[in-house]
Motif scaffolding. Structure first.
Motif, PDB file in Angstrom:
ATOM      1  N   GLU A 261      56.073  67.640  43.568  1.00 20.58           N
ATOM      2  CA  GLU A 261      55.362  66.479  44.085  1.00 20.58           C
ATOM      3  C   GLU A 261      56.291  65.600  44.927  1.00 20.58           C
ATOM      4  O   GLU A 261      55.917  65.081  45.971  1.00 20.58           O
ATOM      5  N   ASP A 262      57.563  65.424  44.478  1.00 17.38           N
ATOM      6  CA  ASP A 262      58.513  64.621  45.239  1.00 17.38           C
ATOM      7  C   ASP A 262      58.804  65.259  46.587  1.00 17.38           C
ATOM      8  O   ASP A 262      59.116  64.579  47.560  1.00 17.38           O
ATOM      9  N   PHE A 263      58.722  66.594  46.650  1.00 15.16           N
ATOM     10  CA  PHE A 263      59.058  67.280  47.891  1.00 15.16           C
ATOM     11  C   PHE A 263      57.917  67.211  48.903  1.00 15.16           C
ATOM     12  O   PHE A 263      58.137  66.981  50.076  1.00 15.16           O
ATOM     13  N   TYR A 264      56.689  67.388  48.443  1.00 16.32           N
ATOM     14  CA  TYR A 264      55.556  67.461  49.356  1.00 16.32           C
ATOM     15  C   TYR A 264      54.943  66.099  49.674  1.00 16.32           C
ATOM     16  O   TYR A 264      54.497  65.863  50.784  1.00 16.32           O
ATOM     17  N   PHE A 265      54.908  65.197  48.710  1.00 17.01           N
ATOM     18  CA  PHE A 265      54.209  63.938  48.895  1.00 17.01           C
ATOM     19  C   PHE A 265      54.800  63.078  50.016  1.00 17.01           C
ATOM     20  O   PHE A 265      54.066  62.566  50.860  1.00 17.01           O
ATOM     21  N   PRO A 266      56.111  62.861  50.164  1.00 16.24           N
ATOM     22  CA  PRO A 266      56.660  62.058  51.280  1.00 16.24           C
ATOM     23  C   PRO A 266      56.342  62.662  52.649  1.00 16.24           C
ATOM     24  O   PRO A 266      56.096  61.922  53.605  1.00 16.24           O
ATOM     25  N   TRP A 267      56.374  63.985  52.741  1.00 16.59           N
ATOM     26  CA  TRP A 267      56.073  64.594  54.031  1.00 16.59           C
ATOM     27  C   TRP A 267      54.637  64.313  54.448  1.00 16.59           C
ATOM     28  O   TRP A 267      54.363  64.092  55.626  1.00 16.59           O
ATOM     29  N   LEU A 268      53.745  64.285  53.509  1.00 18.47           N
ATOM     30  CA  LEU A 268      52.355  63.978  53.829  1.00 18.47           C
ATOM     31  C   LEU A 268      52.228  62.544  54.338  1.00 18.47           C
ATOM     32  O   LEU A 268      51.512  62.271  55.309  1.00 18.47           O
ATOM     33  N   LEU A 269      52.945  61.636  53.714  1.00 18.18           N
ATOM     34  CA  LEU A 269      52.917  60.236  54.181  1.00 18.18           C
ATOM     35  C   LEU A 269      53.497  60.107  55.584  1.00 18.18           C
ATOM     36  O   LEU A 269      52.971  59.365  56.433  1.00 18.18           O
ATOM     37  N   ILE A 270      54.580  60.823  55.829  1.00 16.34           N
ATOM     38  CA  ILE A 270      55.212  60.754  57.153  1.00 16.34           C
ATOM     39  C   ILE A 270      54.259  61.247  58.235  1.00 16.34           C
ATOM     40  O   ILE A 270      54.135  60.657  59.309  1.00 16.34           O
ATOM     41  N   ILE A 271      53.567  62.334  57.959  1.00 13.60           N
ATOM     42  CA  ILE A 271      52.618  62.875  58.941  1.00 13.60           C
ATOM     43  C   ILE A 271      51.492  61.886  59.204  1.00 13.60           C
ATOM     44  O   ILE A 271      51.108  61.628  60.362  1.00 13.60           O
ATOM     45  N   ILE A 272      50.965  61.288  58.125  1.00 14.97           N
ATOM     46  CA  ILE A 272      49.854  60.344  58.286  1.00 14.97           C
ATOM     47  C   ILE A 272      50.287  59.127  59.096  1.00 14.97           C
ATOM     48  O   ILE A 272      49.611  58.715  60.057  1.00 14.97           O
ATOM     49  N   PHE A 273      51.414  58.531  58.728  1.00 15.22           N
ATOM     50  CA  PHE A 273      51.902  57.352  59.469  1.00 15.22           C
ATOM     51  C   PHE A 273      52.297  57.707  60.896  1.00 15.22           C
ATOM     52  O   PHE A 273      52.148  56.900  61.819  1.00 15.22           O
ATOM     53  N   GLY A 274      52.799  58.935  61.083  1.00 21.33           N
ATOM     54  CA  GLY A 274      53.157  59.345  62.435  1.00 21.33           C
ATOM     55  C   GLY A 274      51.945  59.425  63.341  1.00 21.33           C
ATOM     56  O   GLY A 274      51.959  58.954  64.487  1.00 21.33           O
ATOM     57  N   ILE A 275      50.877  60.050  62.817  1.00 15.98           N
ATOM     58  CA  ILE A 275      49.644  60.138  63.612  1.00 15.98           C
ATOM     59  C   ILE A 275      49.078  58.752  63.883  1.00 15.98           C
ATOM     60  O   ILE A 275      48.626  58.446  64.993  1.00 15.98           O
ATOM     61  N   PHE A 276      49.107  57.889  62.883  1.00 22.13           N
ATOM     62  CA  PHE A 276      48.600  56.520  63.066  1.00 22.13           C
ATOM     63  C   PHE A 276      49.413  55.764  64.113  1.00 22.13           C
ATOM     64  O   PHE A 276      48.867  55.061  64.987  1.00 22.13           O
ATOM     65  N   GLY A 277      50.746  55.907  64.064  1.00 21.18           N
ATOM     66  CA  GLY A 277      51.603  55.220  65.039  1.00 21.18           C
ATOM     67  C   GLY A 277      51.359  55.709  66.450  1.00 21.18           C
ATOM     68  O   GLY A 277      51.303  54.903  67.395  1.00 21.18           O
ATOM     69  N   LEU A 278      51.234  57.029  66.629  1.00 20.34           N
ATOM     70  CA  LEU A 278      50.961  57.573  67.960  1.00 20.34           C
ATOM     71  C   LEU A 278      49.624  57.095  68.494  1.00 20.34           C
ATOM     72  O   LEU A 278      49.476  56.797  69.691  1.00 20.34           O
ATOM     73  N   THR A 279      48.634  56.989  67.608  1.00 19.31           N
ATOM     74  CA  THR A 279      47.320  56.501  68.027  1.00 19.31           C
ATOM     75  C   THR A 279      47.407  55.061  68.500  1.00 19.31           C
ATOM     76  O   THR A 279      46.828  54.675  69.535  1.00 19.31           O
ATOM     77  N   VAL A 280      48.143  54.215  67.784  1.00 22.95           N
ATOM     78  CA  VAL A 280      48.291  52.803  68.173  1.00 22.95           C
ATOM     79  C   VAL A 280      49.021  52.685  69.498  1.00 22.95           C
ATOM     80  O   VAL A 280      48.633  51.906  70.386  1.00 22.95           O
ATOM     81  N   MET A 281      50.076  53.478  69.650  1.00 24.96           N
ATOM     82  CA  MET A 281      50.835  53.418  70.891  1.00 24.96           C
ATOM     83  C   MET A 281      49.985  53.866  72.079  1.00 24.96           C
ATOM     84  O   MET A 281      50.037  53.260  73.164  1.00 24.96           O
ATOM     85  N   LEU A 282      49.201  54.916  71.892  1.00 24.04           N
ATOM     86  CA  LEU A 282      48.333  55.377  72.967  1.00 24.04           C
ATOM     87  C   LEU A 282      47.283  54.332  73.316  1.00 24.04           C
ATOM     88  O   LEU A 282      46.983  54.093  74.499  1.00 24.04           O
TER      89      LEU A 282
END
Length: 295
Positions: A261-282
Motif C-alpha cells: 500500500e505504501d508503494f502504490y498509494f503515493p504514486w496514485l496521488l501523484i498521478i491525480i495531482f499531476g493531471i489536475f495541475g496540467l488541467t489548471v495550467m491549460l
C-alpha cells in the motif's frame, strides 16, 4: 394386515422359552413383507455377546460393502465361522433364495464386498449373519440409502482480498470430487459441506451445504493459522462421507500488505495531482490567450 403381522412377530419373538429366539425371528423376518421390515428395522436377533453389523456403505452407487464386529465376550460359547447371506426383491415379493457373500476379501476383515455385478441400486436387500446355522444379526436396506462418498480431494486456496485495516482477509477454497464419483454424467449429484477453524480451537465452524466445488470464506484473521476440511454426500439421500485431508491456511503477515500500500498509494496521488495541475495550467493558458485577443 401389516399391524397384525407385527403383533404376531413380537409375540413369537418374545417366546424364547418355547422356541429359539434367533431362529424364530429370523424365519419370520424372511417371510415378512418389505413394508413390515421397513417400519420395524430394530427387530433383529442380535445380542451384545454376538457379532453384529456396524455399517453398510456404497461410495459411488455402483458397489457396496457391509462390515460387522467380531467381538465375543467372555463366557460366550464358540459361535463358529461367521457367514453373510443376502436376498433381494426383484418384483413385489422377496426371493426366497438366500445367497452367500460373493467376496469376503476385497473390503477387508469381517466384511462382504458386492461388486457391480451384485449391486442393484433400486432393488432392496436383506442381509443376515449366521453361525452354526443360526442367525445372529439381520438388516434390510436399499443401496441408495447407504451412499457415503469418498472424501473430496485436491484442496487448495487463493487469497481474494484484505480489509483496509489489514486485520481480516477473504480466501477462496477449491477442491475436486472423489475420483470414483461419476458426476460428469449425473449418476451422482454431490452436496458439499466445508468446515474451518483456527488451529488451536476445538470447535469447527460449518458453512451451508453447496453443490459447487469452490466457496469463499470471509473475515479470516490475518495473524492466525486455519484448518479447512470438506466432506460430501449424495444430494437428497445418504449420509455424509469421511472428511478430506485437512488444508492448512496461513495468511501473509500484515506488514506485507502495508508495504504494498505504501508503494502504490503515493504514486496514485501523484498521478491525480499531476493531471489536475496540467488541467489548471491549460485552462489558465487558454484564458490568458483569450484575454489578449480581446484587448
Amino acid at each position: 394386515m401389516d399391524l397384525w403381522q407385527l403383533l404376531l412377530t413380537l409375540a413369537l419373538a418374545g417366546s424364547s422359552d418355547a422356541f429359539s429366539g434367533s431362529e424364530a425371528t429370523a424365519a419370520i423376518l424372511s417371510r415378512a413383507p418389505w413394508s413390515l421390515q421397513s417400519v420395524n428395522p430394530g427387530l433383529k436377533t442380535n445380542s451384545s455377546k454376538e457379532p453384529k453389523f456396524t455399517k453398510c456403505r456404497s461410495p459411488e452407487r455402483e458397489t457396496f460393502s457391509c462390515h460387522w464386529t467380531d467381538e465375543v465376550h467372555h463366557g460366550t460359547k464358540n459361535l463358529g465361522p461367521i457367514q453373510l447371506f443376502y436376498t433381494r426383491r426383484n418384483t413385489q415379493e422377496w426371493t426366497q433364495e438366500w445367497k452367500e457373500c460373493p467376496d469376503y476379501v476385497s473390503a477387508g476383515e469381517n466384511s462382504c464386498y458386492f461388486n457391480s455385478s451384485f449391486t442393484s441400486i433400486w432393488i432392496p436387500y436383506c442381509i443376515k449373519l449366521t453361525s452354526n446355522g443360526g442367525t445372529v444379526d439381520e438388516k434390510c436396506f436399499s443401496v441408495d440409502e447407504i451412499v457415503q462418498p469418498d472424501p473430496p480431494i485436491a484442496l487448495n486456496w487463493t487469497l481474494l482480498n484484505v480489509s483496509l485495516t489489514g486485520i481480516h482477509a477473504d480466501i477462496q477454497v477449491r477442491w475436486e470430487a472423489p475420483r470414483n464419483a461419476d458426476i460428469q454424467k449425473g449418476w451422482m449429484v454431490l452436496e458439499y459441506e466445508l468446515q474451518y477453524k483456527e488451529v488451536n480451537e476445538t470447535k469447527w465452524k460449518m458453512m451451508d451445504p453447496i453443490l459447487s466445488t469452490s466457496v469463499p470464506v470471509y473475515s479470516l484473521k490475518v495473524d492466525k493459522e486455519y484448518e479447512v476440511r470438506v466432506r460430501s454426500k449424495q444430494r437428497n439421500s445418504g449420509n455424509y462421507g469421511e472428511f478430506s485431508e485437512v488444508l492448512y491456511v496461513t495468511l501473509p503477515q500484515m506488514n506485507q500488505f502495508t508495504c504494498e500500500e505504501d508503494f502504490y498509494f503515493p504514486w496514485l496521488l501523484i498521478i491525480i495531482f499531476g493531471i489536475f495541475g496540467l488541467t489548471v495550467m491549460l485552462f489558465v493558458f487558454l484564458f490568458s490567450k483569450q484575454q489578449r485577443k480581446e484587448n
